[in-house]
Scaffold this motif. Structure first.
Motif, PDB file in Angstrom:
ATOM      1  N   GLN A   1      42.135  49.819  45.766  1.00 29.67           N
ATOM      2  CA  GLN A   1      43.314  49.122  46.306  1.00 29.67           C
ATOM      3  C   GLN A   1      43.069  47.623  46.548  1.00 29.67           C
ATOM      4  O   GLN A   1      43.470  47.066  47.571  1.00 29.67           O
ATOM      5  CB  GLN A   1      43.762  49.756  47.638  1.00 29.67           C
ATOM      6  N   LEU A   2      42.381  46.982  45.616  1.00 26.22           N
ATOM      7  CA  LEU A   2      42.075  45.560  45.809  1.00 26.22           C
ATOM      8  C   LEU A   2      43.137  44.647  45.220  1.00 26.22           C
ATOM      9  O   LEU A   2      43.082  43.429  45.390  1.00 26.22           O
ATOM     10  CB  LEU A   2      40.706  45.236  45.187  1.00 26.22           C
ATOM     11  N   GLY A   3      44.081  45.234  44.503  1.00 24.38           N
ATOM     12  CA  GLY A   3      45.156  44.409  43.960  1.00 24.38           C
ATOM     13  C   GLY A   3      44.710  43.469  42.862  1.00 24.38           C
ATOM     14  O   GLY A   3      45.174  42.325  42.775  1.00 24.38           O
ATOM     15  N   GLY A   4      43.787  43.910  42.028  1.00 26.53           N
ATOM     16  CA  GLY A   4      43.307  43.064  40.930  1.00 26.53           C
ATOM     17  C   GLY A   4      41.799  42.969  40.927  1.00 26.53           C
ATOM     18  O   GLY A   4      41.096  43.751  41.556  1.00 26.53           O
ATOM     19  N   GLY A   5      41.288  41.970  40.223  1.00 24.70           N
ATOM     20  CA  GLY A   5      39.850  41.811  40.090  1.00 24.70           C
ATOM     21  C   GLY A   5      39.218  41.173  41.313  1.00 24.70           C
ATOM     22  O   GLY A   5      39.885  40.826  42.293  1.00 24.70           O
ATOM     23  N   LEU A   6      37.894  41.003  41.235  1.00 22.76           N
ATOM     24  CA  LEU A   6      37.126  40.423  42.333  1.00 22.76           C
ATOM     25  C   LEU A   6      36.100  39.487  41.730  1.00 22.76           C
ATOM     26  O   LEU A   6      35.380  39.860  40.789  1.00 22.76           O
ATOM     27  CB  LEU A   6      36.442  41.544  43.125  1.00 22.76           C
ATOM     28  N   THR A   7      36.027  38.270  42.240  1.00 21.30           N
ATOM     29  CA  THR A   7      35.086  37.290  41.703  1.00 21.30           C
ATOM     30  C   THR A   7      34.120  36.822  42.774  1.00 21.30           C
ATOM     31  O   THR A   7      34.446  36.766  43.956  1.00 21.30           O
ATOM     32  CB  THR A   7      35.827  36.068  41.132  1.00 21.30           C
ATOM     33  N   ARG A   8      32.918  36.458  42.322  1.00 18.94           N
ATOM     34  CA  ARG A   8      31.905  35.883  43.199  1.00 18.94           C
ATOM     35  C   ARG A   8      32.177  34.391  43.377  1.00 18.94           C
ATOM     36  O   ARG A   8      33.007  33.817  42.660  1.00 18.94           O
ATOM     37  CB  ARG A   8      30.517  36.111  42.593  1.00 18.94           C
TER      38      ARG A   8
ATOM     39  N   TRP B   1      39.949  54.161  35.446  1.00 16.88           N
ATOM     40  CA  TRP B   1      39.739  55.477  36.064  1.00 16.88           C
ATOM     41  C   TRP B   1      39.850  55.423  37.589  1.00 16.88           C
ATOM     42  O   TRP B   1      39.904  56.458  38.245  1.00 16.88           O
ATOM     43  CB  TRP B   1      38.401  56.080  35.643  1.00 16.88           C
ATOM     44  N   ASP B   2      39.893  54.214  38.156  1.00 20.18           N
ATOM     45  CA  ASP B   2      40.007  54.092  39.612  1.00 20.18           C
ATOM     46  C   ASP B   2      41.423  53.688  40.041  1.00 20.18           C
ATOM     47  O   ASP B   2      41.654  53.379  41.201  1.00 20.18           O
ATOM     48  CB  ASP B   2      38.994  53.071  40.129  1.00 20.18           C
ATOM     49  N   GLN B   3      42.374  53.703  39.117  1.00 22.04           N
ATOM     50  CA  GLN B   3      43.720  53.241  39.423  1.00 22.04           C
ATOM     51  C   GLN B   3      44.670  54.421  39.652  1.00 22.04           C
ATOM     52  O   GLN B   3      44.750  55.336  38.822  1.00 22.04           O
ATOM     53  CB  GLN B   3      44.255  52.373  38.276  1.00 22.04           C
ATOM     54  N   PHE B   4      45.375  54.401  40.771  1.00 20.97           N
ATOM     55  CA  PHE B   4      46.378  55.421  41.089  1.00 20.97           C
ATOM     56  C   PHE B   4      47.648  54.720  41.540  1.00 20.97           C
ATOM     57  O   PHE B   4      47.604  53.685  42.213  1.00 20.97           O
ATOM     58  CB  PHE B   4      45.867  56.368  42.178  1.00 20.97           C
ATOM     59  N   ASP B   5      48.787  55.291  41.184  1.00 17.11           N
ATOM     60  CA  ASP B   5      50.070  54.649  41.472  1.00 17.11           C
ATOM     61  C   ASP B   5      50.385  54.593  42.962  1.00 17.11           C
ATOM     62  O   ASP B   5      51.109  53.704  43.421  1.00 17.11           O
ATOM     63  CB  ASP B   5      51.204  55.381  40.745  1.00 17.11           C
ATOM     64  N   SER B   6      49.861  55.558  43.717  1.00 16.88           N
ATOM     65  CA  SER B   6      50.193  55.635  45.139  1.00 16.88           C
ATOM     66  C   SER B   6      49.161  56.506  45.847  1.00 16.88           C
ATOM     67  O   SER B   6      48.353  57.197  45.211  1.00 16.88           O
ATOM     68  CB  SER B   6      51.583  56.244  45.334  1.00 16.88           C
ATOM     69  N   PHE B   7      49.196  56.489  47.179  1.00 13.42           N
ATOM     70  CA  PHE B   7      48.345  57.399  47.946  1.00 13.42           C
ATOM     71  C   PHE B   7      48.697  58.853  47.638  1.00 13.42           C
ATOM     72  O   PHE B   7      47.821  59.715  47.582  1.00 13.42           O
ATOM     73  CB  PHE B   7      48.491  57.140  49.443  1.00 13.42           C
TER      74      PHE B   7
END
Length: 360
Positions: free
Chosen positions: A37-44, A57-63
């Motif tokens: 649930q991070l809403g996109g990518g993550l950068t350093r 594989w870690d994406q789900f439309d809802s809880f």
């Protein structure tokens, strides 16, 4: 579908699980999608991307979608577990509380939660809050009446004769253990350290048990199981991860023989009644037993009971009577006299009996 041991099965977890036979595995270790649930990518700070935070594989439309998926795979895992089987599930704050609630709703009985403290955690790159330095594991029995395996004495020996606590400090998977792809990059973004899986397996299985991992990834559970003389079944939908797993497993030589033996407490050993020592001649009816300082003595009777004055009873009950205590361990309280006149606890004879009868 028959259960084929020591294999990685390609396919979607719920689909493959549904085809495995009932009550066929001893332990499940599950590292499911965390639904970050991070809403996109993550950068350093250097603008390089953090892997594993936006994989499909870690994406789900809802809880609700995630909860349905969790309910489906947990239901199938419970079906394939033996009646005294158990499950471990690992997760982060994103998912572990939802998973724990569904575990209980599905009929599992929680034994412990364990905190994996990462000695080298990744810093936060998004938001201002506490650094995420741990993950949570839930250990649960198939149901409330399950008699799960727990190798208490082995863990105590591992921990220098202290009870193993529920907080485990283990570093992230790094260095030579971290699998690389053809380009030299991390093959899997969330590869777990073998040390974590080895501890889980040592704690809650025995050699020859079958361990199922429905989200096998690059095969860490299978690798640890093979090293420790357990059988494994992995389920994985990514062909690249399966290839890496099989190559990894082919290079492992499992431990065997004495190297696999673990410390066992008296309760884990086959029960030997005191009467067995009498009927096989280790002690004889009429022989005298003594308390440690010869303050009390008793005679052995033909049925394995003891008498002292007007009192009679088992080694435990008579020991408690002469000490005027509510309970007594007769095996360590009562002593026999050796031919040299020395006193030794009758528990020593029980140990020798077990060795001669091959009961250790």
């Amino acid at each position: 579908m028959d259960l084929v041991r020591n294999t990685i099965i390609e396919g979607e977890s719920v689909d493959v699980l549904s085809r495995l036979p009932d009550k066929s595995v001893d332990l499940v270790f599950a590292d499911p999608p965390y639904n970050l649930q991070l809403g996109g990518g993550l950068t350093r700070p250097d603008q390089s991307s953090v892997a594993g935070v936006d994989d499909a594989w870690d994406q789900f439309d809802s809880f609700d979608a995630y909860d349905l998926f969790t309910h489906q795979w947990l239901t199938e895992c419970r079906r394939v577990l033996k009646d005294d089987g158990a499950i471990w599930v690992i997760g982060s704050y994103h998912n572990i509380f939802r998973v724990g609630a569904i575990l209980q709703d599905s009929g599992f009985w929680i034994q412990n939660d364990v905190i994996w403290l990462k000695s080298n955690p990744m810093p936060n790159f998004k938001g201002t809050r506490f650094q995420n330095a741990h993950e949570t594991l839930i250990w649960a029995a198939k149901n409330e009446k399950s008699r799960v395996t727990f190798n208490y004495d082995a863990l105590k020996a591992f921990n220098e004769d202290k009870q193993m606590r529920s907080d485990w400090t283990i570093p992230l998977c790094t260095g030579a253990e971290r699998l690389k792809d053809a380009k030299g990059k991390k093959a899997h973004p969330t590869q777990k350290p073998e040390a974590l899986l080895k501890r889980v397996i040592l704690a809650t299985t025995n050699p020859g048990d079958v361990i199922l991992d429905p989200f096998s990834g690059t095969g860490t559970t299978a690798a640890a199981a093979k090293m420790l003389g357990r059988d494994y079944v992995g389920i994985e939908q990514d062909p690249a991860y399966i290839r890496l797993s099989r190559a990894r497993l082919s290079a492992i030589t499992p431990l065997n023989g004495d190297a696999l033996e673990t410390q066992k407490g008296a309760r884990a050993l086959p029960r030997v009644p005191f009467g067995a020592l009498v009927e096989t001649g280790w002690l004889k009816p009429g022989d005298r037993l003594w308390s440690p300082k010869k303050r009390h003595h008793a005679r052995i009777r033909v049925d394995g009971s003891l008498s002292s004055g007007d009192a009679t009873g088992s080694i435990h009950r008579l020991g408690a009577h002469v000490m005027k205590q509510p309970a007594c361990n007769g095996w360590t309280f009562w002593h026999y006299e050796s031919p040299k006149g020395d006193l030794a606890p009758i528990d020593l004879l029980r140990r020798r009996y077990r060795q001669e009868m091959g009961l250790n």
